[in-house]
Design a protein around this motif. Structure first.
Motif, PDB file in Angstrom:
ATOM      1  N   MET A   1      51.113  98.378  49.836  1.00  0.00           N
ATOM      2  CA  MET A   1      50.256  99.428  50.034  1.00  0.00           C
ATOM      3  C   MET A   1      50.875  99.514  52.060  1.00  0.00           C
ATOM      4  O   MET A   1      51.812  99.490  52.039  1.00  0.00           O
ATOM      5  N   TYR A   2      49.550  99.891  52.618  1.00  0.00           N
ATOM      6  CA  TYR A   2      50.021 100.077  54.089  1.00  0.00           C
ATOM      7  C   TYR A   2      50.460  98.792  54.616  1.00  0.00           C
ATOM      8  O   TYR A   2      51.054  99.078  55.981  1.00  0.00           O
ATOM      9  N   GLN A   3      50.366  97.661  54.004  1.00  0.00           N
ATOM     10  CA  GLN A   3      50.952  96.258  54.693  1.00  0.00           C
ATOM     11  C   GLN A   3      52.330  96.585  55.156  1.00  0.00           C
ATOM     12  O   GLN A   3      52.704  96.208  56.320  1.00  0.00           O
ATOM     13  N   ASP A   4      53.130  96.956  54.226  1.00  0.00           N
ATOM     14  CA  ASP A   4      54.675  97.109  54.301  1.00  0.00           C
ATOM     15  C   ASP A   4      55.036  97.963  55.545  1.00  0.00           C
ATOM     16  O   ASP A   4      55.657  98.065  56.256  1.00  0.00           O
ATOM     17  N   PHE A   5      54.293  99.211  55.423  1.00  0.00           N
ATOM     18  CA  PHE A   5      54.519 100.259  56.252  1.00  0.00           C
ATOM     19  C   PHE A   5      54.558  99.984  57.509  1.00  0.00           C
ATOM     20  O   PHE A   5      54.866  99.987  58.754  1.00  0.00           O
ATOM     21  N   PHE A   6      53.152  99.159  58.061  1.00  0.00           N
ATOM     22  CA  PHE A   6      52.593  98.589  59.086  1.00  0.00           C
ATOM     23  C   PHE A   6      53.128  97.046  59.618  1.00  0.00           C
ATOM     24  O   PHE A   6      52.855  96.610  60.539  1.00  0.00           O
ATOM     25  N   GLU A   7      53.809  96.468  58.750  1.00  0.00           N
ATOM     26  CA  GLU A   7      54.496  95.286  58.764  1.00  0.00           C
ATOM     27  C   GLU A   7      53.705  93.923  59.079  1.00  0.00           C
ATOM     28  O   GLU A   7      53.440  93.273  60.069  1.00  0.00           O
ATOM     29  N   LEU A   8      52.652  94.230  58.209  1.00  0.00           N
ATOM     30  CA  LEU A   8      51.489  93.150  57.853  1.00  0.00           C
ATOM     31  C   LEU A   8      51.629  92.235  56.903  1.00  0.00           C
ATOM     32  O   LEU A   8      52.538  92.586  55.948  1.00  0.00           O
ATOM     33  N   ASN A   9      51.285  90.964  57.170  1.00  0.00           N
ATOM     34  CA  ASN A   9      51.355  89.785  56.281  1.00  0.00           C
ATOM     35  C   ASN A   9      50.414  90.020  55.136  1.00  0.00           C
ATOM     36  O   ASN A   9      50.452  89.710  53.917  1.00  0.00           O
ATOM     37  N   GLU A  10      49.229  90.662  55.609  1.00  0.00           N
ATOM     38  CA  GLU A  10      48.237  90.879  54.570  1.00  0.00           C
ATOM     39  C   GLU A  10      47.267  92.086  54.862  1.00  0.00           C
ATOM     40  O   GLU A  10      47.458  92.783  56.034  1.00  0.00           O
ATOM     41  N   LYS A  11      46.143  92.250  54.015  1.00  0.00           N
ATOM     42  CA  LYS A  11      45.398  93.528  54.661  1.00  0.00           C
ATOM     43  C   LYS A  11      44.519  93.139  55.694  1.00  0.00           C
ATOM     44  O   LYS A  11      44.021  91.983  55.625  1.00  0.00           O
ATOM     45  N   ALA A  12      44.659  93.928  56.692  1.00  0.00           N
ATOM     46  CA  ALA A  12      44.023  93.701  58.023  1.00  0.00           C
ATOM     47  C   ALA A  12      42.387  93.793  58.144  1.00  0.00           C
ATOM     48  O   ALA A  12      41.643  93.151  58.642  1.00  0.00           O
ATOM     49  N   PHE A  13      42.132  94.804  57.132  1.00  0.00           N
ATOM     50  CA  PHE A  13      40.450  95.058  57.123  1.00  0.00           C
ATOM     51  C   PHE A  13      39.852  95.098  55.695  1.00  0.00           C
ATOM     52  O   PHE A  13      38.960  95.867  55.392  1.00  0.00           O
ATOM     53  N   GLY A  14      40.247  93.987  55.060  1.00  0.00           N
ATOM     54  CA  GLY A  14      39.744  93.743  53.621  1.00  0.00           C
ATOM     55  C   GLY A  14      38.107  93.439  54.041  1.00  0.00           C
ATOM     56  O   GLY A  14      37.523  92.838  55.078  1.00  0.00           O
ATOM     57  N   ASN A  15      37.404  93.685  52.892  1.00  0.00           N
ATOM     58  CA  ASN A  15      35.777  93.194  52.934  1.00  0.00           C
ATOM     59  C   ASN A  15      35.407  91.877  52.131  1.00  0.00           C
ATOM     60  O   ASN A  15      34.253  91.769  52.014  1.00  0.00           O
ATOM     61  N   THR A  16      36.449  91.245  51.955  1.00  0.00           N
ATOM     62  CA  THR A  16      36.183  89.917  51.283  1.00  0.00           C
ATOM     63  C   THR A  16      35.896  88.834  52.472  1.00  0.00           C
ATOM     64  O   THR A  16      36.343  89.323  53.545  1.00  0.00           O
ATOM     65  N   PRO A  17      34.709  87.742  52.313  1.00  0.00           N
ATOM     66  CA  PRO A  17      34.494  86.925  53.289  1.00  0.00           C
ATOM     67  C   PRO A  17      35.622  85.956  53.762  1.00  0.00           C
ATOM     68  O   PRO A  17      35.106  84.599  53.786  1.00  0.00           O
ATOM     69  N   ILE A 234      33.435  99.491  59.816  1.00  0.00           N
ATOM     70  CA  ILE A 234      34.491  99.475  60.674  1.00  0.00           C
ATOM     71  C   ILE A 234      35.616  99.290  59.528  1.00  0.00           C
ATOM     72  O   ILE A 234      36.802  99.836  59.486  1.00  0.00           O
ATOM     73  N   ASN A 235      35.595  98.188  58.693  1.00  0.00           N
ATOM     74  CA  ASN A 235      36.947  97.768  58.010  1.00  0.00           C
ATOM     75  C   ASN A 235      37.001  99.005  56.769  1.00  0.00           C
ATOM     76  O   ASN A 235      38.121  99.365  56.393  1.00  0.00           O
ATOM     77  N   LEU A 236      35.867  99.630  56.305  1.00  0.00           N
ATOM     78  CA  LEU A 236      36.312 100.594  55.338  1.00  0.00           C
ATOM     79  C   LEU A 236      36.967 101.902  55.856  1.00  0.00           C
ATOM     80  O   LEU A 236      38.055 102.373  55.339  1.00  0.00           O
ATOM     81  N   LEU A 237      36.288 102.149  57.347  1.00  0.00           N
ATOM     82  CA  LEU A 237      37.146 103.298  57.988  1.00  0.00           C
ATOM     83  C   LEU A 237      38.434 103.001  58.283  1.00  0.00           C
ATOM     84  O   LEU A 237      39.373 103.763  58.148  1.00  0.00           O
ATOM     85  N   ALA A 238      38.731 101.741  58.827  1.00  0.00           N
ATOM     86  CA  ALA A 238      39.952 101.566  59.246  1.00  0.00           C
ATOM     87  C   ALA A 238      40.941 101.314  57.944  1.00  0.00           C
ATOM     88  O   ALA A 238      42.271 101.911  58.109  1.00  0.00           O
ATOM     89  N   THR A 239      40.720 100.687  56.901  1.00  0.00           N
ATOM     90  CA  THR A 239      41.584 100.785  55.652  1.00  0.00           C
ATOM     91  C   THR A 239      41.851 102.102  55.190  1.00  0.00           C
ATOM     92  O   THR A 239      42.972 102.302  54.778  1.00  0.00           O
ATOM     93  N   THR A 240      40.978 102.973  55.068  1.00  0.00           N
ATOM     94  CA  THR A 240      41.081 104.390  54.567  1.00  0.00           C
ATOM     95  C   THR A 240      41.873 105.056  55.483  1.00  0.00           C
ATOM     96  O   THR A 240      42.906 105.924  54.955  1.00  0.00           O
ATOM     97  N   CYS A 241      41.795 104.736  56.851  1.00  0.00           N
ATOM     98  CA  CYS A 241      42.716 105.528  57.630  1.00  0.00           C
ATOM     99  C   CYS A 241      44.323 105.070  57.798  1.00  0.00           C
ATOM    100  O   CYS A 241      44.901 105.812  57.879  1.00  0.00           O
ATOM    101  N   LEU A 242      44.319 103.740  57.535  1.00  0.00           N
ATOM    102  CA  LEU A 242      45.455 103.242  57.501  1.00  0.00           C
ATOM    103  C   LEU A 242      46.177 103.787  56.205  1.00  0.00           C
ATOM    104  O   LEU A 242      47.629 104.176  56.031  1.00  0.00           O
ATOM    105  N   ILE A 243      45.653 103.731  54.818  1.00  0.00           N
ATOM    106  CA  ILE A 243      45.836 104.541  53.964  1.00  0.00           C
ATOM    107  C   ILE A 243      46.504 105.766  54.049  1.00  0.00           C
ATOM    108  O   ILE A 243      47.581 106.370  53.784  1.00  0.00           O
ATOM    109  N   ASP A 244      45.739 106.595  54.673  1.00  0.00           N
ATOM    110  CA  ASP A 244      45.981 108.112  55.110  1.00  0.00           C
ATOM    111  C   ASP A 244      47.279 108.177  56.014  1.00  0.00           C
ATOM    112  O   ASP A 244      48.150 108.882  55.627  1.00  0.00           O
TER     113      ASP A 244
END
Length: 288
Positions: A1-17, A234-244
């Motif tokens: 998903m957005y990880q490749d586009f933004f060159e991330l190793n994993e999701k930055a704003f997941g809601n897992t603890p 914050i995580n929810l908004l950031a994630t949906t914005c990154l997908i957008d």
């Protein structure tokens, strides 16, 4: 998903603890330090906070910080009868629970003494403790704190829940248990000045570079206005914005994008938060 586009190793704003994503704000560091003190002293603590403020992530960070002396016993969603609680506790202690309650209690007590003799400190962490169904359940929790020697307790107990947990325990019916809680801490939403650092922290942990950090001053201001500083929002908004941003093929998230995603989620801005961060977060701050 957005990880490749933004060159991330994993999701930055997941809601897992995931404890590595626990933002080291002043209050979270203080809460963690207090919990570490409680388990060292084999005491009892209560951590409260509204939904999404990081209580569960804090508990996982505490477990991560424990060395081999500790045996964490994590109990989630405690909507069961007191007898079930004792049986589950016994199972978490690697016991085969006895059928009679008196035998079960003796069994748990013997195991606690065995832990003590082997220099092991059991730490019972009960998440979502506001869901505990009745006083009799709390009485069983109090019973655990009765297992002690002349000079030391044999177990640590940590209750984690929403604010109604603290209100409930203030009732005189729970006085015996409430008096045994030595550490109390209430987690609040992040302050406005923490939002940029929170986003940057999680971005960096996920492997993101400062150059690809997509939030600017106005979008951060909007995220704070809609989230009120609650990390889960914050995580929810950031994630949906990154997908957008991925769908649009843009590298920077605008205030208008935050507005649209907040509207889709159903979040309304708090007027008191709008504009508070004006002038605090420039693009230059993002590279620090």
């Amino acid at each position: 998903m957005y990880q490749d586009f933004f060159e991330l190793n994993e999701k930055a704003f997941g809601n897992t603890p995931d404890p590595k994503f626990l933002f080291p704000s002043r209050q979270h560091q203080e809460a963690l330090a207090r919990l570490e003190y409680v388990i060292e002293e084999k005491g009892m603590a209560m951590i409260t906070g509204d939904i999404g403020t990081g209580k569960t992530t804090l508990s996982r960070a505490l477990i991560d910080s424990m060395d081999e002396r500790y045996k964490p016993i994590l109990l989630l969603n405690p909507r069961f009868a007191p007898a079930q609680f004792l049986r589950m506790l016994a199972q978490k202690m690697d016991l085969t629970p006895k059928k009679l309650k008196s035998d079960l209690i003796d069994q748990i007590q013997d195991r606690l003494f065995s832990y003590y003799e082997n220099n092991t400190i059991p730490v019972v962490i009960m998440d979502e403790a506001q869901l505990i169904p009745g006083k009799s359940f709390f009485d069983e929790i109090r019973l655990l704190t009765n297992f002690q020697l002349d000079h030391t307790n044999l177990i640590s107990v940590i209750l984690i829940g929403q604010p109604e947990l603290a209100k409930r325990l203030q009732h005189h019916a729970y006085a015996a248990l409430n008096q045994r809680i030595t550490i109390r801490f209430h987690l609040r939403p992040l302050d406005e000045q923490d939002i940029l650092e929170y986003l940057q922290f999680r971005w960096k942990v996920a492997g993101g570079s400062a150059e690809r950090f997509p939030f600017n001053e106005t979008s951060i201001n909007k995220i704070y206005a809609y989230s009120g500083g609650v990390p889960r929002l914050i995580n929810l908004l950031a994630t949906t914005c990154l997908i957008d941003a991925l769908s649009k093929g843009v590298a920077e998230i605008s205030a208008a994008m935050v507005d649209q995603q907040a509207d889709d989620i159903g979040l309304l801005p708090n007027p008191a938060n709008i504009g508070k961060q004006h002038g605090r977060h420039g693009r230059s701050a993002q590279a620090r």
